[in-house]
Enzyme design. Sequence first.
Site, mmCIF file in Angstrom:
data_model
loop_
_atom_site.group_PDB
_atom_site.id
_atom_site.type_symbol
_atom_site.label_atom_id
_atom_site.label_comp_id
_atom_site.label_asym_id
_atom_site.label_seq_id
_atom_site.Cartn_x
_atom_site.Cartn_y
_atom_site.Cartn_z
ATOM 1 N N ARG A 1 -5.633 6.537 5.355
ATOM 2 C CA ARG A 1 -4.184 6.633 5.145
ATOM 3 C C ARG A 1 -3.944 7.661 4.045
ATOM 4 N NH1 ARG A 1 -1.948 3.873 1.070
ATOM 5 N NH2 ARG A 1 -3.404 2.142 1.178
ATOM 6 N N HIS B 1 0.739 3.258 0.567
ATOM 7 C CA HIS B 1 0.884 2.120 1.475
ATOM 8 C C HIS B 1 2.286 2.091 2.093
ATOM 9 C CE1 HIS B 1 0.506 -1.896 3.102
ATOM 10 N NE2 HIS B 1 1.544 -2.303 2.396
ATOM 11 N N TYR C 1 -4.890 3.264 -7.656
ATOM 12 C CA TYR C 1 -6.135 2.691 -7.151
ATOM 13 C C TYR C 1 -7.024 3.682 -6.395
ATOM 14 C CZ TYR C 1 -3.072 2.190 -3.015
ATOM 15 O OH TYR C 1 -2.184 2.416 -1.990
#
Length: 368
Positions: free
Chosen positions: A265, A269, A278
């Site tokens: 991805r 998100h 992260y």
Amino acid sequence: MTVKTPRRLVQGLLPSPTPVRFVSEEGKALKPPTSYALPEDQLLRQAYRRMVVGRRFDTQATALTKQGRLAVYPSSRGQEACQVAGPLVLGEKDWLFPTYRDSVALVSRGVDPVEVLTLLRGDWHCGYDPVAVRVAPQCTPLATQVIHATGLADAMRRTGEAGVVLALIGDGGTSEGDFHEALNFAAVLGAPVVFLVQNNKYAISVPLAKQTAAPALAYKGIGYGVRSEQVDGNDLVAVTAVLQAAVTHARTGQGPFLLEAHTYRMDAHTNADDATRYRDQEEVDRWSAADPLHRLETYLRGRGLLDDADITGFQEEAEALATDLRERMNIDTAPDLLSLFDHVYAEPTPQLRAQRAQLEAELRAQED
């Protein structure tokens, strides 16, 4: 008494030790694996066209979110090979069970782009007629759609309907109990369902290493007796080839099939997420170099299946779709609050009728 499982049966379930690939990250043709057939040229051209359209749709949807036209949008940029290959191998009577991140798959399936985004702007139900398009509502709770997909697939098997169900799921969803229940029931019932796990390496911010100790998610099918495979999820040719085999496997009465696609991805998100907390930019850049769209374009050009005129034509089609989507999404609509009670049950329950009457009374009081 000790009962031994024949080794040939176990071997038949095992995925390849490394992800199946047909095309290198640089777009060069590799020696094709003997177990899967190279998809037809026209199918690959069609896949490229859908990927171009899907990428532009995704970019436009992200922009609409920033403009306040959508409440949220989970981008699938970088996962287009999986988003396109799934609908590409399905027939008209087959079913697709998507997650919240699979909007591009719905567009590729032929669902009106405005209807695809209806749910994400908080409008009427799921936005489209699932039966008409053979696409279940996009599922936000993780993995609940896979047990539903198994149930529908078994119903089709029992009624003799020659259809297959493709259930899309993320790597995070494989940590949910519904996923394991679905695999178990699908295998026991011999349901014609294919599970496509898009392993994009993160369940929101949780990396794969903190989700599972398995050598690959594809191995999770073995314990349930499900034929399993893993594939390079950014190689459209490979994803299409393996999915074609998986759908044939399910359609011909051989039971369910689990396919793990290794992808990434590229965006956060959702628009509400800060992915820099992260993962680092070096990781994103490394995966961006394996962009499935650029990879397929290079491959098709190298085989003489794509030229500048083709690419320009596909880009113009994609831009026309984005323009139409933008214009239609910018039209304000007056919500019908009472439609909240429509299509909940075929025959409304007494409680539902009472709630509707209460809302009608409140609306009349506001008008007075």
